[in-house]
Each structure stands twice: as structure tokens, then as C-alpha cells.
Design an enzyme around this catalytic site. Structure first.
Site, PDB file in Angstrom:
ATOM      1  N   GLU A 127       0.863  -1.193   0.000  1.00  0.00           N
ATOM      2  CA  GLU A 127       0.000   0.000   0.000  1.00  0.00           C
ATOM      3  C   GLU A 127       0.895   1.237   0.000  1.00  0.00           C
ATOM      4  OE1 GLU A 127      -2.764  -0.253   3.245  1.00  0.00           O
ATOM      5  OE2 GLU A 127      -3.609  -2.145   2.501  1.00  0.00           O
ATOM      6  N   GLU A 371       9.445  -7.746  -4.196  1.00  0.00           N
ATOM      7  CA  GLU A 371       9.354  -8.985  -3.398  1.00  0.00           C
ATOM      8  C   GLU A 371      10.344  -8.974  -2.223  1.00  0.00           C
ATOM      9  OE1 GLU A 371       8.393 -12.603  -5.261  1.00  0.00           O
ATOM     10  OE2 GLU A 371       7.545 -11.638  -7.023  1.00  0.00           O
ATOM     11  N   GLY A 372      10.530  -7.772  -1.662  1.00  0.00           N
ATOM     12  CA  GLY A 372      11.412  -7.596  -0.513  1.00  0.00           C
ATOM     13  C   GLY A 372      12.747  -7.034  -0.963  1.00  0.00           C
TER      14      GLY A 372
HETATM   15  N1  CAA Z   1       6.643 -17.945   6.190  1.00  0.00           N
HETATM   16  C1  CAA Z   1       5.596 -18.176   7.041  1.00  0.00           C
HETATM   17  N2  CAA Z   1       5.316 -17.361   8.087  1.00  0.00           N
HETATM   18  C2  CAA Z   1       6.134 -16.288   8.274  1.00  0.00           C
HETATM   19  C3  CAA Z   1       7.207 -16.003   7.434  1.00  0.00           C
HETATM   20  C4  CAA Z   1       7.452 -16.875   6.355  1.00  0.00           C
HETATM   21  N3  CAA Z   1       8.473 -16.678   5.515  1.00  0.00           N
HETATM   22  N4  CAA Z   1       7.813 -14.889   7.863  1.00  0.00           N
HETATM   23  C5  CAA Z   1       7.152 -14.477   8.946  1.00  0.00           C
HETATM   24  N5  CAA Z   1       6.124 -15.338   9.183  1.00  0.00           N
HETATM   25  C6  CAA Z   1       5.164 -15.284  10.278  1.00  0.00           C
HETATM   26  C7  CAA Z   1       5.860 -15.301  11.635  1.00  0.00           C
HETATM   27  O1  CAA Z   1       6.051 -16.612  12.093  1.00  0.00           O
HETATM   28  C8  CAA Z   1       4.878 -14.543  12.496  1.00  0.00           C
HETATM   29  O2  CAA Z   1       3.796 -15.367  12.856  1.00  0.00           O
HETATM   30  P1  CAA Z   1       3.420 -15.669  14.397  1.00  0.00           P
HETATM   31  O3  CAA Z   1       3.423 -14.369  15.145  1.00  0.00           O
HETATM   32  O4  CAA Z   1       2.087 -16.311  14.341  1.00  0.00           O
HETATM   33  O5  CAA Z   1       4.503 -16.567  14.887  1.00  0.00           O
HETATM   34  C9  CAA Z   1       4.303 -13.524  11.538  1.00  0.00           C
HETATM   35  O6  CAA Z   1       4.499 -14.033  10.227  1.00  0.00           O
HETATM   36  C10 CAA Z   1       4.927 -12.166  11.659  1.00  0.00           C
HETATM   37  O7  CAA Z   1       6.308 -12.293  11.450  1.00  0.00           O
HETATM   38  P2  CAA Z   1       7.291 -11.157  11.885  1.00  0.00           P
HETATM   39  O8  CAA Z   1       6.978 -10.744  13.297  1.00  0.00           O
HETATM   40  O9  CAA Z   1       8.668 -11.592  11.553  1.00  0.00           O
HETATM   41  O10 CAA Z   1       6.845  -9.950  10.921  1.00  0.00           O
HETATM   42  P3  CAA Z   1       7.504  -8.519  10.761  1.00  0.00           P
HETATM   43  O11 CAA Z   1       6.410  -7.598  10.490  1.00  0.00           O
HETATM   44  O12 CAA Z   1       8.471  -8.183  11.824  1.00  0.00           O
HETATM   45  O13 CAA Z   1       8.462  -8.682   9.490  1.00  0.00           O
HETATM   46  C11 CAA Z   1       8.979  -9.040   7.232  1.00  0.00           C
HETATM   47  C12 CAA Z   1       8.169  -9.440   8.443  1.00  0.00           C
HETATM   48  C13 CAA Z   1       9.942 -10.159   6.951  1.00  0.00           C
HETATM   49  C14 CAA Z   1       9.755  -7.765   7.346  1.00  0.00           C
HETATM   50  C15 CAA Z   1       7.892  -8.923   6.170  1.00  0.00           C
HETATM   51  O14 CAA Z   1       7.047  -7.844   6.486  1.00  0.00           O
HETATM   52  C16 CAA Z   1       8.432  -8.772   4.784  1.00  0.00           C
HETATM   53  O15 CAA Z   1       8.867  -9.749   4.176  1.00  0.00           O
HETATM   54  N6  CAA Z   1       8.382  -7.538   4.269  1.00  0.00           N
HETATM   55  C17 CAA Z   1       8.684  -7.311   2.882  1.00  0.00           C
HETATM   56  C18 CAA Z   1       7.401  -7.326   2.105  1.00  0.00           C
HETATM   57  C19 CAA Z   1       7.630  -7.550   0.671  1.00  0.00           C
HETATM   58  O16 CAA Z   1       8.435  -8.399   0.274  1.00  0.00           O
HETATM   59  N7  CAA Z   1       6.902  -6.819  -0.124  1.00  0.00           N
HETATM   60  C20 CAA Z   1       6.951  -6.966  -1.524  1.00  0.00           C
HETATM   61  C21 CAA Z   1       5.559  -6.901  -2.055  1.00  0.00           C
HETATM   62  S1  CAA Z   1       5.199  -8.006  -3.288  1.00  0.00           S
HETATM   63  C22 CAA Z   1       5.785  -7.336  -4.671  1.00  0.00           C
HETATM   64  O17 CAA Z   1       6.869  -6.888  -4.769  1.00  0.00           O
HETATM   65  C23 CAA Z   1       4.744  -7.272  -5.685  1.00  0.00           C
HETATM   66  C24 CAA Z   1       4.906  -7.600  -7.018  1.00  0.00           C
HETATM   67  O18 CAA Z   1       3.875  -7.444  -7.672  1.00  0.00           O
HETATM   68  C25 CAA Z   1       6.116  -8.189  -7.693  1.00  0.00           C
END
Ligand code: CAA
Length: 392
Positions: A127, A371-372
Site C-alpha cells: 500500500e 518482493e522484498g
Molecule cells: N513464512 C511463514 N510465516 C512467516 C514467514 C514466512 N516466511 N515470515 C514471517 N512469518 C510469520 C511469523 O512466524 C509470524 O507469525 P506468528 O506471530 O504467528 O509466529 C508472523 O508471520 C509475523 O512475522 P514477523 O513478526 O517476523 O513480521 P515482521 O512484520 O516483523 O516482518 C517481514 C516481516 C519479513 C519484514 C515482512 O514484512 C516482509 O517480508 N516484508 C517485505 C514485504 C515484501 O516483500 N513486499 C513486496 C511486495 S510483493 C511485490 O513486490 C509485488 C509484485 O507485484 C512483484
């Protein structure tokens, strides 16, 4: 690492290479210049099975494994990164999530139009104020009084294939009071032809210009409850699981563009004469060639490792998050490094639109962002290594 390609792998790699070099490479500059969406190419790729490589044949897919997927992705990206982006979103971000978390009925309805290339899929997580910190999304889905559908309102940005997508996987908040807040996010299957779905501003981009990107807006969009993907509140985990798979595809895409730039550079270094010698005889060029080649081969090994880990996960259920993040991090930074060096080796010609080198350079950059970002991949790897939890 010893990677034995089987007959199927060799077949799909060769078919992808043939198609990419004969049908995509000759028109890639045109699509880059005009920003037109390459629908005729995507349709043909669908017919060839490239839009649902890992999906079983009963859902219109090619029924192959992740190694097959990365081999095909590398070849398509080598000809055109934009086309491979569309392929990657269809295969990983759209199909993989539905296949892993969908009901049988959902798979039968939502997969075949995309795996066959008849329609385009998308994935709506980001978003305007929620990018890397994906858990902070604001798009809201409220269950109707009669419990038959969710009413969705909100705005998603940077949606790959947003201007053309027929169907998408959407993430929205269903329980704003949930703690941790990611447990209030739910995944939905959206048909973009229904009322309340609006396509917003199209992003003018530096690279992958033929891959259309836009905002999408939901205004009282009614999503039937049977189109919830997985369980209510499971959306964030679905989003992260899908991104693990997607990141392997982006790594393979980065490898493809790096290889294209590298091969052009080797040829140029052999042919271009300066000071009476081919420039490849000069040590400063040799150093570049050596570093480019070494990083490319290291990327390939990380990608194969991640692909095999994903295959293994099918049996063990174990996550392959770290392997996917390492592959994407290293391959995307390699793509940037290699395409940068390729421009430098080509000198003025590297900066000219007469050659595809400047396009490779512009296209490669996105692999370090979507994708991150590289920063997020480093965070994911380090947290997993250190056994740290996130901030949600
Ligand atoms: N697989 C399964 N579950 C996962 C996971 C994974 N890889 N990573 C985290 N989780 C789960 C955790 O276990 C946790 O669950 P519980 O609390 O139930 O145990 C929950 O998700 C939250 O995890 P975190 O506390 O680690 O989450 P966070 O907010 O601190 O951070 C992050 C997570 C890794 C930073 C994540 O937000 C992230 O990857 N951000 C980047 C987003 C992204 O890649 N965006 C790109 C958009 S898509 C794109 O680019 C579009 C396109 O069209 C090409």
C-alpha cells in the site's frame, strides 16, 4: 553442489531458451520503448505451460518442479526481464498461494485461467504507506450483516500487472484489534471484473516497462466468503509463504539478466579493439569478466539450493525462507553489479539504445527492490540465523 538435470528439466530449459531467443528477444526493445503489455507473448507462453510450471496438469499447469521453474525463468529473463516479471507473478505470487492454501473448488476455479495464459494474475500486498513493513496495511474487509460476503475498501500500490489483471490475491485487514496485528489480516481471491474494483494510476518506471504496474482501488467491493483464501487471520502468513516462493523466481530472473549482460560483454571484449588490441586482453577488463562470471555462478548455486529446499519442503513441510532470501539477495545484487560492469565494458555503446545493455541495467535494478528489498532479505536472513522474532 551436484545438480543433475533430468530429461524434463533439459526439455523445459531448451524450450524456454528457444522461445525466448526467437520470439521474445527480437521484440523486447519495442515493448520496452512503448510500454505496451506483451499479451500475445504471454498467451503463447501460457500455451507452452510457462504460466503454471509447478501447477498440476489438472489445473492447467505443466506439473513440473521448482528446478524446472527456475531454469525456464532464467531463460525468459535473459531475453526480457519485463516478460519474466509477468511470468513470475502468475507462477509464484498468484498460483502458488492458491495451490497451497486454496480449497479444491478454489483451485479448479481460480487456477486454470491463469496457468493457461488466458488471463493475468496479480498479488496485492503493498500500500502507499505499507511496503517493507507489510503488516501495517490499512485496506479493510468487513463481513456483511448476513455473513455472505466481505465489503472491501482501500488502496493497493505497486501492483505488478495491476492495469491488466483479471484475478488477484488480495490481503486486507479483517480484525483491526488483533494482537499481534498481523493476525488480523486475511487473504481474498478477487475477480477484477466485479463492481467496486478500480484501476488507479499507472506507474511510469525506470525499467521492466512492458510489465504494467499500477495502483488498484477497492470501493465497497463485495467478496463472497467462499473466496477467502485459507482461514480468516491467516493472510499475513500466506503472504510471507508465497513471497518465499516468489523470491526464488526473482533470483532466477536476476540470474537471467546478469547472464545476458555477461555474454554480451564477453563478446564485446573479444571484438572491440583499443590501443591495437581486443579490450579483453587488458587486465582491467579481465578483472571485470572474472568477477562477473564468479558472481553469476555463485548466484546459480544459491538459486538451485533454494529450489531444491523448496522441493524438499513439499515432503518435510519445513520453511525455505533463508535459502530463498539468500538466493534473491545475492542474485539481485549480482545482476546490478554485472549489468553495471557491462555498461562500463561497452563504454558509449553500453549507454546507447542501439544495444540492449542499457535496458539490462535499467531492468536489473528492480530485482533488488520488489518482493522484498535487499535490506529486507538481509533482515530475514539475520533474524533466522540469530533466532530473533519480528516486530509485529
Ligand atoms: N513464512 C511463514 N510465516 C512467516 C514467514 C514466512 N516466511 N515470515 C514471517 N512469518 C510469520 C511469523 O512466524 C509470524 O507469525 P506468528 O506471530 O504467528 O509466529 C508472523 O508471520 C509475523 O512475522 P514477523 O513478526 O517476523 O513480521 P515482521 O512484520 O516483523 O516482518 C517481514 C516481516 C519479513 C519484514 C515482512 O514484512 C516482509 O517480508 N516484508 C517485505 C514485504 C515484501 O516483500 N513486499 C513486496 C511486495 S510483493 C511485490 O513486490 C509485488 C509484485 O507485484 C512483484
Amino acid at each position: 553442489m551436484d545438480l543433475h538435470l533430468n530429461e524434463e528439466h533439459v526439455m523445459i530449459r531448451d524450450a524456454a531458451r528457444d522461445f525466448a531467443q526467437n520470439e521474445i528477444a527480437p521484440v523486447a526493445a519495442h515493448y520496452d520503448e512503448t510500454g505496451e503489455f506483451p499479451m500475445p507473448i504471454i498467451k503463447k507462453m501460457g500455451e507452452m505451460g510457462f504460466m503454471g510450471i509447478e501447477m498440476p496438469e489438472e489445473y492447467g499447469g505443466a506439473g513440473m518442479d521448482t528446478v524446472a521453474y527456475v531454469l525456464a525463468m532464467e531463460e525468459i529473463a535473459k531475453a526480457d526481464v519485463a516478460t519474466s516479471t509477468i511470468m513470475s507473478v502468475n507462477n509464484s505470487l498468484y498460483c502458488y498461494g492458491i495451490y497451497k492454501f486454496g480449497t479444491e473448488e478454489q483451485k479448479q476455479t481460480w487456477l486454470p485461467p491463469i496457468t493457461t495464459g488466458e488471463e493475468i494474475g496479480a498479488y496485492a500486498l503493498t500500500e502507499p504507506m505499507s511496503g517493507s513493513d507489510a503488516g501495517t496495511m490499512k485496506t479493510r474487509a468487513v463481513l456483511s450483516d448476513d455473513g455472505r460476503y466481505y465489503i472491501i475498501n482501500g488502496r493497493k500500490s505497486w501492483i505488478t500487472s495491476g492495469p491488466v489483471a483479471h484475478r488477484l490475491v488480495l490481503f486486507a485487514v479483517t480484525d483491526p484489534d488483533a494482537r499481534p496485528k498481523h493476525r488480523g489480516i486475511t487473504a481474498f481471491l478477487i475477480d477484477t471484473r466485479e463492481p467496486g474494483f478500480i484501476r488507479g494510476k499507472v506507474e511510469p518506471k525506470l525499467g521492466i516497462r512492458a510489465s504494467a504496474t499500477s495502483e488498484i482501488i477497492f470501493e465497497d467491493y463485495k467478496c463472497p466468503v467462499e473466496n477467502v483464501l485459507g482461514q480468516p487471520g491467516q493472510g499475513f502468513k500466506i503472504a510471507m509463504t508465497v513471497l518465499d516462493a516468489g523470491r526464488i523466481g526473482i533470483a532466477a530472473q536476476a540470474l537471467g539478466v546478469a547472464e545476458a549482460a555477461y555474454e554480451a560483454s564477453v563478446q564485446y571484449a573479444r571484438e572491440r579493439i583499443a590501443f591495437g588490441h581486443p579490450i579483453g586482453e587488458f587486465q582491467m577488463i579481465q578483472q571485470k569478466i572474472a568477477d562477473m562470471k564468479t558472481r553469476i555462478e555463485a548466484s546459480r548455486l544459491l538459486i538451485y539450493q533454494a529450489a531444491l529446499a523448496k522441493e524438499e519442503a513439499k515432503k518435510t513441510g519445513q520453511r525455505f525462507t533463508t535459502q530463498a532470501a539468500m538466493a534473491k539477495l545475492f542474485a539481485s545484487e549480482t545482476a546490478m553489479f554485472v549489468t553495471h560492469q557491462a555498461v562500463q565494458i561497452h563504454g558509449g555503446m553500453g549507454y546507447s539504445k542501439e544495444l540492449p545493455i542499457e535496458r539490462y541495467f535499467r531492468d536489473a535494478k528492480i530485482t533488488e527492490i520488489y518482493e522484498g528489498t535487499s535490506e529486507i532479505q538481509r533482515m530475514v536472513i539475520a533474524r533466522n540465523e540469530l533466532g530473533l522474532r519480528g516486530s509485529c
